[in-house]
Design an enzyme around this catalytic site. Structure first.
Site, PDB file in Angstrom:
ATOM      1  N   LYS A 169       0.846  -1.190   0.000  1.00  0.00           N
ATOM      2  CA  LYS A 169       0.000   0.000   0.000  1.00  0.00           C
ATOM      3  C   LYS A 169       0.883   1.242   0.000  1.00  0.00           C
ATOM      4  O   LYS A 169       1.793   1.369   0.836  1.00  0.00           O
ATOM      5  CB  LYS A 169      -0.888   0.007   1.241  1.00  0.00           C
ATOM      6  CG  LYS A 169      -1.998  -1.017   1.174  1.00  0.00           C
ATOM      7  CD  LYS A 169      -3.077  -0.578   0.212  1.00  0.00           C
ATOM      8  CE  LYS A 169      -4.182  -1.611   0.127  1.00  0.00           C
ATOM      9  NZ  LYS A 169      -5.224  -1.207  -0.832  1.00  0.00           N
ATOM     10  N   HIS A 299     -10.899  -7.819  -7.858  1.00  0.00           N
ATOM     11  CA  HIS A 299     -10.609  -7.244  -6.546  1.00  0.00           C
ATOM     12  C   HIS A 299     -11.409  -8.034  -5.511  1.00  0.00           C
ATOM     13  O   HIS A 299     -12.573  -8.365  -5.744  1.00  0.00           O
ATOM     14  CB  HIS A 299     -11.051  -5.777  -6.544  1.00  0.00           C
ATOM     15  CG  HIS A 299     -10.992  -5.104  -5.217  1.00  0.00           C
ATOM     16  ND1 HIS A 299     -12.092  -4.983  -4.385  1.00  0.00           N
ATOM     17  CD2 HIS A 299      -9.968  -4.531  -4.556  1.00  0.00           C
ATOM     18  CE1 HIS A 299     -11.733  -4.337  -3.284  1.00  0.00           C
ATOM     19  NE2 HIS A 299     -10.445  -4.058  -3.355  1.00  0.00           N
ATOM     20  N   GLU A 332      -6.761 -12.241  -5.126  1.00  0.00           N
ATOM     21  CA  GLU A 332      -6.370 -11.285  -4.081  1.00  0.00           C
ATOM     22  C   GLU A 332      -6.818 -11.848  -2.737  1.00  0.00           C
ATOM     23  O   GLU A 332      -8.016 -12.060  -2.514  1.00  0.00           O
ATOM     24  CB  GLU A 332      -7.026  -9.920  -4.315  1.00  0.00           C
ATOM     25  CG  GLU A 332      -6.744  -8.967  -3.162  1.00  0.00           C
ATOM     26  CD  GLU A 332      -7.138  -7.525  -3.436  1.00  0.00           C
ATOM     27  OE1 GLU A 332      -7.957  -7.261  -4.329  1.00  0.00           O
ATOM     28  OE2 GLU A 332      -6.591  -6.652  -2.721  1.00  0.00           O
TER      29      GLU A 332
END
Ligand code: CA
Length: 378
Positions: A169, A299, A332
């Site tokens: 991130k 996602h 993911e």
């Protein structure tokens, strides 16, 4: 009335306090929740769905839509989807409304699979693959400690669990992000896959600077470089820096993705099954992307319900391009704290090779713990 006639639909708003808050580039998380939808049929089948997005906001939309769902045949997923979307088209083409429809659609696929005794990926015409390579999401900012140090410790933990790729991130400021990316890559070594995600913390100018500054860090993709509305910005980022660009978790339904695909604003499309319109809609989006040669990597950021729905789709997303040695889509797998996910829903295991098996039980193949559901209910 048949056995698969829908008898009831119930939204569950679930919330848990986190023992340690964490942040991404847009907000701190101090609590974390989920909105699960339970649909039951006359013959007693229960299907589960989930909506991405704030649970307290999506649940009332499910309640509002309930009269359009109750009494319908649960097997008529397509008809129900169109009826719900068309009823709110003038007010809800994206965001919370499509997220609520997503949850309903996922639950209907769970019911259909159970009614027919087949896992969802077989109803979708699969499987193309039953083992999916996972990458680890996490690597958030904490209130205490040295950022690089705890991120590197987290990376060691994930690699020990089997993961072969990690998603860092960013979005903490351009200068800091460039230094962090370079230091993190150096710490994890050259053999580990690395993806980066700034959650649209940049404008196109900053994203281009970042992408060029970390061009030698072997980054698999650069996720959400700019806000989702800024299609022109995406095109500029794609043209003026070398990292493959990913995005789509904040886009909705076939019409939102049609623009991204037709204008080729991303290299890798990331629809979220609990946001984009459910399993029915994600399959359509993946097929549109296939026609235009765009990669799809869904996602995933929810409980075991969203994870199971995503795994069934990952079993049937077309290879892009096809061949003897295709590049299969990745799963993911979020490893950040989520007490509701961990206690309410069953979660598949990750193998020592970093792979997750697609469930083969009828329906989604996810179990929901009723006691835990009551504990976290708001
Ligand atoms: Ca993301």
């Amino acid at each position: 009335m048949t056995g698969t006639t829908i008898r009831a639909i119930t939204p569950h708003v679930l919330m848990a306090e986190l023992s340690e808050p964490f942040a991404y580039s847009q907000a701190w998380y101090r609590r974390r929740g989920a909105m699960l939808v339970e649909i039951t049929t006359e013959d007693g089948i229960t299907g589960w769905g989930e909506a991405f997005g704030p649970p307290e906001l999506t649940a009332p939309i499910v309640v509002w839509l309930a009269p359009l769902v109750i009494g319908q045949d649960a097997m008529a997923r397509e008809a129900i989807w169109q009826a719900l979307y068309n009823r709110l088209r003038d007010h809800g083409q994206r965001g919370l409304v499509v997220e609520a429809i997503s949850a309903i659609d996922i639950a209907l696929w769970d019911i259909a699979g159970q009614a027919l005794g087949l896992p969802v990926h077989r109803l979708l015409g699969g499987p193309l693959r039953l083992e999916i390579e996972a990458y680890a999401t996490g690597f958030y900012r904490r209130e205490r400690g040295d950022h690089l140090q705890y991120l590197v410790e987290e990376a060691e933990q994930r690699r020990a669990e089997g993961f072969r790729a990690l998603k860092l991130k960013t979005g903490w400021g351009l200068k800091q992000d460039i230094a962090l990316t370079r230091e993190f890559r150096a710490a994890i070594g050259p053999d580990c896959g690395l993806l980066v995600d700034c959650n649209h913390a940049y404008d196109a100018t900053a994203a281009i600077t970042y992408g060029n500054a970390v061009a030698d860090c072997d980054i698999g993709w650069f996720e959400e470089p700019v806000p989702p509305e800024d299609i022109a910005g995406y095109l500029e980022v794609k043209a003026r820096q070398p990292l493959p660009v990913a995005g789509g978790e904040a886009s909705f339904a076939r019409w939102g993705f049609a623009e991204m695909i037709a204008r080729r604003s991303v290299d890798i499309l990331q629809p979220d099954v609990a946001a984009c319109g459910g399993i029915s809609e994600l399959k359509k989006i993946a097929d549109m992307a296939s026609a235009f040669g765009v990669r799809v990597n869904p996602h995933v950021w929810g409980t075991g319900v969203t994870l199971a729905a995503s795994l069934h789709l990952l079993a049937v997303i077309p290879d892009n391009p096809p061949g003897l040695f295709p590049r299969p889509p990745l799963l993911e797998l979020d490893r950040s704290p989520h007490p509701v996910r961990d206690e309410v829903t069953s979660m598949p295991a990750i193998s020592a090779e970093g792979r997750v098996r697609v469930p083969e039980a009828p329906g989604l193949g996810v179990q929901v713990d009723r006691d835990a559901l009551r504990r976290f209910a708001v």
